[in-house]
Design an enzyme around this catalytic site. Structure first.
Site, short mmCIF file in Angstrom:
data_model
loop_
_atom_site.label_atom_id
_atom_site.label_comp_id
_atom_site.label_asym_id
_atom_site.label_seq_id
_atom_site.Cartn_x
_atom_site.Cartn_y
_atom_site.Cartn_z
CG ASN A 1 -17.07 -8.20 -17.31
OD1 ASN A 1 -16.64 -7.92 -16.20
ND2 ASN A 1 -16.61 -9.21 -18.03
NE ARG B 1 -17.10 -12.36 -15.28
CZ ARG B 1 -15.78 -12.33 -15.36
NH1 ARG B 1 -15.17 -11.28 -15.82
NH2 ARG B 1 -15.08 -13.38 -15.01
CG HIS C 1 -14.18 -19.81 -16.47
ND1 HIS C 1 -13.03 -20.58 -16.49
CD2 HIS C 1 -13.81 -18.56 -16.82
CE1 HIS C 1 -12.01 -19.83 -16.83
NE2 HIS C 1 -12.45 -18.59 -17.05
NE ARG D 1 -5.33 -16.41 -13.89
CZ ARG D 1 -6.57 -16.35 -14.33
NH1 ARG D 1 -7.27 -17.44 -14.53
NH2 ARG D 1 -7.13 -15.19 -14.56
CD GLU E 1 -18.26 -16.28 -19.74
OE1 GLU E 1 -17.58 -16.09 -20.76
OE2 GLU E 1 -17.77 -16.30 -18.61
#
Ligand code: ADP
Length: 408
Positions: free
Chosen positions: A7, A91, A180, A241, A385
């Protein structure tokens, strides 16, 4: 087959090495501060002390080389030879409309990922640096890319279009993509296994609640709607956020506060959410502690955060005309029993009866947190993941090898 999952961020790079015969993680780690002075490589092998190495790592190519050196290190390594890595899985955040599934990397794929730089300017260029760095270090090793957006490509137009002039979608592909996806995909499959029912028969709402957070309506195994939009800013309130807000807030704030567009963008992405409302932290643990100590704004932030998740769950139950199970995952979703309780205590109308003892249990395995007679099951399913990236890479490389040998 050993698969290295990567990643790559702009100044960091995380890795996990899998032995796919057992799906065991042989080693994992991260490189931080790439391109800055004193870069740090942290390397972990189970039941061994963590290794930390500080050196100058100026680019991703050097970062990958350092990782490969560590994986084959005489003392800290787990491989005797670099040839023992048979494939790499990356990823990639944004696959736009070009990728509805994981693919092996070739020239055309790299070109497409480059075309998507506009849609994910902070992420896709960094992933590309990771891919190029692997090519330089391991030119013969096949690479696969697994996209955060791919799982959501099954959404119908009524879910993914914004109600703005169609020309903007046609010209610039402005639409909901969702993120996601790897996590929503992984936990929905795991949940179906756990429930002992075919995924294709289930209506699920998956709630990935980490620093970033999103809910997804999964109808018969396919993403039907999701709360993040063209970017990861839309939807739930998150650590830093804002999530949903009236778009008119942006021009209004620009005028009133004499800010630039970049500053407002940064405010909504980095200085909003739990952090802004609580005035304390973007970390749910600290917000909950402050709330318990009587901090009013922490309580408000916690309630807003839970309320917005509940609203999305309700909306998605309506969208699918029912629900079989609601699934919590990621850092907050897996660990915060207080948050799950706050959400579930208002879902009784839908047939959710929380079992408080089960909710308080901690485990790395999937589990039910509702009572046996609850009409709707609520599950906690730890996400993974990296494992899904490793599995997709494994499948793609094996299929290619099988295809190559049948062509001989
Ligand atoms: P991401 O991958 O989006 O960075 P994670 O899924 O790892 O995030 O989640 C990280 C967040 O999980 C942390 O910011 C923290 O708020 C939250 N978290 C971790 N442990 C707990 C806990 N025990 N209770 C509440 N929140 C937690």
């Amino acid at each position: 087959m050993n698969i290295l999952v990567i990643n790559a961020g702009s100044s960091s790079l995380k890795y996990q090495l899998y032995d796919m015969s057992t799906e065991q993680v042989l080693a994992k780690g991260r490189v931080e501060r790439i391109g800055m002075d004193s870069s740090i490589l942290t390397h972990e092998v189970e039941q061994q002390p963590e290794v930390r190495e500080v050196s100058e790592i100026l680019d991703h190519t050097t970062a990958i080389r350092k990782v490969l050196d560590m994986l084959t290190h005489a003392k800290f390594g787990v491989l005797s030879n670099i040839q023992d890595i048979q494939a790499i899985g990356h990823r990639v955040v944004h696959g736009g409309e070009s990728f509805s599934e994981s693919v092996l990397v070739d020239q055309a794929v790299k070109l497409e990922i480059r075309k998507l730089f506009d849609l994910a300017p902070l992420h896709n260029p960094a992933h590309m640096m990771g891919i190029t760095a692997v090519e330089t270090n391991l030119p013969e090793v096949p690479q696969a890319v697994v996209f955060d957006t791919a799982f959501h490509q099954t959404m119908p137009a009524s879910s993914y279009l914004y109600a703005i002039p169609t020309v903007l979608y046609k010209k610039h592909q402005i639409r909901r993509y969702g993120f996601h996806g790897t996590s929503h995909d992984y936990v929905s499959k795991r949940a179906a296994e756990f429930l002992g029912k075919p995924l294709e028969s289930l209506k699920l709402v998956t709630c990935h609640i980490g620093n970033g957070a999103s809910c997804t309506a999964i109808l018969n195994g396919r993403s039907y709607d999701t709360s993040m939009g063209m970017t990861p800013l839309e939807g739930l309130m998150m650590g830093t956020r804002s999530g949903d807000l009236d778009p008119a807030v942006v021009p209004f704030t620009l005028n009133k506060e004499d800010l630039t567009l970049n500053e407002v963008n940064s405010m909504l992405n980095k200085h909003s959410g739990l952090l802004a409302v609580s005035g304390i932290s973007s970390d749910m643990r600290e917000v909950v502690e402050a709330m318990k100590a009587g901090h009013e704004n922490a309580k408000l932030a916690f309630e807003m955060y839970a309320y917005r998740i509940r609203k999305y769950i309700g909306a998605y139950i309506a969208a699918m005309d029912g629900v079989d199970a609601i699934i919590f995952t990621a850092g907050v979703g897996e660990n915060s029993d207080v948050l799950r309780k706050e959400i579930c205590r208002h879902l009784t109308f839908f047939g959710v009866t929380l079992d408080e003892e089960r909710n308080a249990v901690r485990s790395s395995e999937p589990r039910t947190i509702t009572t046996d007679d609850s009409a709707v099951s609520v599950l906690v399913v730890p996400t993974n993941e990296e494992l899904l990236i490793a599995r997709d890479t494994y499948r793609l490389v094996r299929n290619k090898l099988a295809g190559d040998s049948s062509e001989l």
